[in-house]
Design a protein around this motif. Structure first.
Motif, PDB file in Angstrom:
ATOM      1  N   SER A   1      64.091   4.644  22.535  1.00  0.00           N
ATOM      2  CA  SER A   1      63.404   4.899  21.263  1.00  0.00           C
ATOM      3  C   SER A   1      63.152   6.389  21.073  1.00  0.00           C
ATOM      4  O   SER A   1      63.293   6.915  19.968  1.00  0.00           O
ATOM      5  N   ALA A   2      62.788   7.068  22.149  1.00  0.00           N
ATOM      6  CA  ALA A   2      62.547   8.504  22.054  1.00  0.00           C
ATOM      7  C   ALA A   2      63.834   9.261  21.733  1.00  0.00           C
ATOM      8  O   ALA A   2      63.828  10.177  20.906  1.00  0.00           O
ATOM      9  N   VAL A   3      64.934   8.869  22.355  1.00  0.00           N
ATOM     10  CA  VAL A   3      66.218   9.515  22.074  1.00  0.00           C
ATOM     11  C   VAL A   3      66.617   9.277  20.616  1.00  0.00           C
ATOM     12  O   VAL A   3      67.033  10.213  19.909  1.00  0.00           O
ATOM     13  N   LEU A   4      66.467   8.037  20.155  1.00  0.00           N
ATOM     14  CA  LEU A   4      66.784   7.724  18.765  1.00  0.00           C
ATOM     15  C   LEU A   4      65.886   8.520  17.821  1.00  0.00           C
ATOM     16  O   LEU A   4      66.357   9.064  16.819  1.00  0.00           O
ATOM     17  N   ALA A   5      64.608   8.628  18.144  1.00  0.00           N
ATOM     18  CA  ALA A   5      63.690   9.403  17.314  1.00  0.00           C
ATOM     19  C   ALA A   5      64.091  10.876  17.288  1.00  0.00           C
ATOM     20  O   ALA A   5      64.037  11.523  16.240  1.00  0.00           O
ATOM     21  N   LEU A   6      64.519  11.408  18.421  1.00  0.00           N
ATOM     22  CA  LEU A   6      64.955  12.805  18.471  1.00  0.00           C
ATOM     23  C   LEU A   6      66.208  13.016  17.628  1.00  0.00           C
ATOM     24  O   LEU A   6      66.308  13.993  16.882  1.00  0.00           O
ATOM     25  N   VAL A   7      67.156  12.091  17.723  1.00  0.00           N
ATOM     26  CA  VAL A   7      68.378  12.182  16.911  1.00  0.00           C
ATOM     27  C   VAL A   7      68.016  12.144  15.428  1.00  0.00           C
ATOM     28  O   VAL A   7      68.521  12.945  14.627  1.00  0.00           O
ATOM     29  N   LEU A   8      67.139  11.218  15.045  1.00  0.00           N
ATOM     30  CA  LEU A   8      66.729  11.127  13.646  1.00  0.00           C
ATOM     31  C   LEU A   8      65.962  12.367  13.197  1.00  0.00           C
ATOM     32  O   LEU A   8      66.101  12.813  12.052  1.00  0.00           O
ATOM     33  N   LEU A   9      65.178  12.940  14.091  1.00  0.00           N
ATOM     34  CA  LEU A   9      64.439  14.151  13.771  1.00  0.00           C
ATOM     35  C   LEU A   9      65.386  15.327  13.544  1.00  0.00           C
ATOM     36  O   LEU A   9      65.222  16.087  12.579  1.00  0.00           O
ATOM     37  N   VAL A  10      66.387  15.464  14.404  1.00  0.00           N
ATOM     38  CA  VAL A  10      67.382  16.529  14.225  1.00  0.00           C
ATOM     39  C   VAL A  10      68.136  16.314  12.918  1.00  0.00           C
ATOM     40  O   VAL A  10      68.348  17.251  12.129  1.00  0.00           O
TER      41      VAL A  10
END
Length: 150
Positions: free
Chosen positions: A126-135
């Motif tokens: 979830s954190a990786v997905l959130a980081l990708v979405l944030l970028v």
């Protein structure tokens, strides 16, 4: 006969996928995760079968883009969003390594951070997905400017 059963299986599969994404999206609105994105994906799948779902796609899409834009609209918000992703990733790692239960834990120790790396890995995902979405949100905001408020 096989074509009809294949079409029926496809429809059932899309129903299960669409409703599953909607339920996960609704849960992720209050839990850590990309709730609006999952809700939008579920509605996109269901919109192939239902007119009501098709009517909801555009408003949810607008809200998801606006929320993504808000998270990166200023440097303090961007920093807070990145910090939030790091906290979620830290929780995932903590969950995976499962330190001993603290003294204040009120129930049996076996219920402290149950699941180990299976749960911690999901939180890390979830954190990786959130980081990708944030970028992606930051890139989109910088390239296209703020999302128009309607």
């Amino acid at each position: 006969m096989f074509r009809r059963s294949g079409a029926a299986l496809k429809r059932i599969g899309l129903e299960v996928l669409g409703w599953g994404l909607v339920v996960l999206g609704l849960a992720a609105l209050v839990l850590p995760g990309p709730g609006l994105l999952l809700l939008l994906l579920g509605l996109l799948v269901l919109s192939q079968q239902y007119a009501w779902a098709q009517r909801w796609v555009e408003p949810v899409k607008r809200r998801a883009l606006r929320t993504a834009d808000d998270a990166v609209s200023t440097w303090p918000r961007l920093a807070l969003s990145v910090l939030s992703v790091l906290v979620v990733a830290g929780v995932g790692v903590l969950w995976g390594i499962r330190p001993p239960a603290p003294g204040w834990w009120p129930v049996d120790d076996r219920f402290w951070l149950f699941g180990g790396w299976a749960t911690g890995g999901t939180v890390l995902g979830s954190a990786v997905l959130a980081l990708v979405l944030l970028v992606w949100s930051w890139w989109r905001h910088r390239r296209h400017g703020p999302v128009a408020r309607v």
